[in-house]
Design a protein around this motif. Sequence first.
Motif, short mmCIF file in Angstrom:
data_model
loop_
_atom_site.label_atom_id
_atom_site.label_comp_id
_atom_site.label_asym_id
_atom_site.label_seq_id
_atom_site.Cartn_x
_atom_site.Cartn_y
_atom_site.Cartn_z
N UNK A 283 1.00 -1.43 -0.22
CA UNK A 283 -0.43 -0.26 0.25
C UNK A 283 0.87 1.11 -0.28
N UNK A 284 1.74 0.78 0.90
CA UNK A 284 2.85 2.40 1.02
C UNK A 284 3.38 2.36 -0.13
N UNK A 285 4.35 1.93 -0.71
CA UNK A 285 4.99 1.62 -2.14
C UNK A 285 4.00 2.28 -3.30
N UNK A 286 2.82 1.99 -3.72
CA UNK A 286 1.94 2.25 -4.47
C UNK A 286 1.29 3.56 -4.90
N UNK A 287 1.36 3.80 -3.67
CA UNK A 287 0.00 5.27 -2.71
C UNK A 287 1.38 5.86 -2.67
N UNK B 22 -3.94 4.29 -7.36
CA UNK B 22 -3.63 3.67 -6.37
C UNK B 22 -4.98 3.54 -5.41
N UNK B 23 -5.18 2.13 -5.29
CA UNK B 23 -6.33 2.32 -4.11
C UNK B 23 -6.78 1.34 -3.27
N UNK B 24 -5.79 0.12 -3.61
CA UNK B 24 -6.11 -0.91 -2.43
C UNK B 24 -5.33 -1.88 -2.39
N UNK C 54 -3.84 -8.75 -4.46
CA UNK C 54 -4.48 -8.10 -5.75
C UNK C 54 -4.57 -6.66 -5.53
N UNK C 55 -4.22 -5.95 -6.81
CA UNK C 55 -3.68 -4.54 -6.76
C UNK C 55 -4.85 -3.59 -7.52
N UNK C 56 -5.59 -2.48 -6.83
CA UNK C 56 -6.96 -2.27 -7.17
C UNK C 56 -6.31 -1.08 -7.83
#
Length: 67
Positions: free
Chosen positions: A2-6, A15-17, A33-35
Amino acid sequence: LTEVYSSSPALGRYFRSAQVISFSNESSTVIYQLVFSVPPSTEGFVENTMNPDFIRNILRQNIYDED
């Protein structure tokens, strides 16, 4: 994840989740799963920015930067 993509300059705004789908201690394998929420079809956006290789490379770069 979450931290990496956000915090990614390239993907953070989309990025959502992130969710772990499966985890194996035996093989040290995680399936997740990445959303992302992507804008309406923009020429080349999905093919380039949302390309699986590009998304993996964001994670790889973060791992390399931590070392």
